[in-house]
Write an enzyme that holds these catalytic residues in place. Sequence first.
Site, PDB file in Angstrom:
ATOM      1  N   SER A 143       0.850  -1.193   0.000  1.00  0.00           N
ATOM      2  CA  SER A 143       0.000   0.000   0.000  1.00  0.00           C
ATOM      3  C   SER A 143       0.881   1.236   0.000  1.00  0.00           C
ATOM      4  O   SER A 143       2.011   1.203   0.513  1.00  0.00           O
ATOM      5  CB  SER A 143      -0.899   0.025   1.243  1.00  0.00           C
ATOM      6  N   TYR A 156      -1.377  -0.975  10.547  1.00  0.00           N
ATOM      7  CA  TYR A 156      -1.618  -1.244   9.129  1.00  0.00           C
ATOM      8  C   TYR A 156      -0.464  -0.720   8.277  1.00  0.00           C
ATOM      9  O   TYR A 156       0.047  -1.422   7.402  1.00  0.00           O
ATOM     10  CB  TYR A 156      -2.932  -0.600   8.694  1.00  0.00           C
TER      11      TYR A 156
END
Length: 272
Positions: A143, A156
């Site tokens: 990401s 995350y």
Amino acid sequence: MRAVEKKGKALVTGASSGIGATYADRLAQRGLDLVLVARDEKRLSDLAAKLSAQYGVTVDVLKADLTLRDDVRVVEKRLRDDVAIELLVNNAGIGPKGPLLADDLDYLEAMIELNVVAVNRLAIAAAQTFAGRGKGAIINIASVVALVPERFNGTYNASKAFVLNLTQSIHTEASGKGVKVQAVLPGLTRTEIFDRAGGSIDRLDPSMVMDVTDLVDAALAGFDQGELVTIPSLPDAADWETFSNARLVLAPNLSHDRPAARYGVERAAAAV
């Protein structure tokens, strides 16, 4: 049914929806047989039937919860034992429920099991297996938050930074052994991950949210072009090269036998 030329087999995790299901569609379109992995066996079976009918490829379903280490080992065994598998799409993952300080620790640990532990084991198992065969490829879904940890949930972000670093390291070791790797760094993408985490993608600026099909098509274009790191929304690839080169400039000064002079620390006497 659309006739396609058979071109090997891919194993896709997190394949029941979103990015994983879109990869499955695009890879089937390219003529790859598939092994689809996820927890939702019904959705996997429906997708398998659809892709098989549409493209004439063979699609197997492997139900597994990759937060459970025994299930991860089942998928690892399939990767190692099925000699037809030449591509791993390491996509399964979950996002945060909110800011780090308000999130649930048990949920965050489950995130690490899925986003880090499972991804690590499957990527390394694939790299070892493909290197032994002299052929294969691994696509790891990371990401863009790996590059901007200040902007999102810390666990995350860290999990996706792990995926990026892992991919770069595997490339260094395995590229000379016939193994191609790619880290894909999506930005905000229109998938179910927001709903599952208790949010809504409709609250976000639509100019920042990419359609999942556009994301996967761009990622596969980057894969075809041999990119190690693909950021589908980045207009100029030279920006990534500048960022990466700046990091490498630090390398000669990251480990010396004495502290930098700017700290004013007197060097310790050498041990006799």
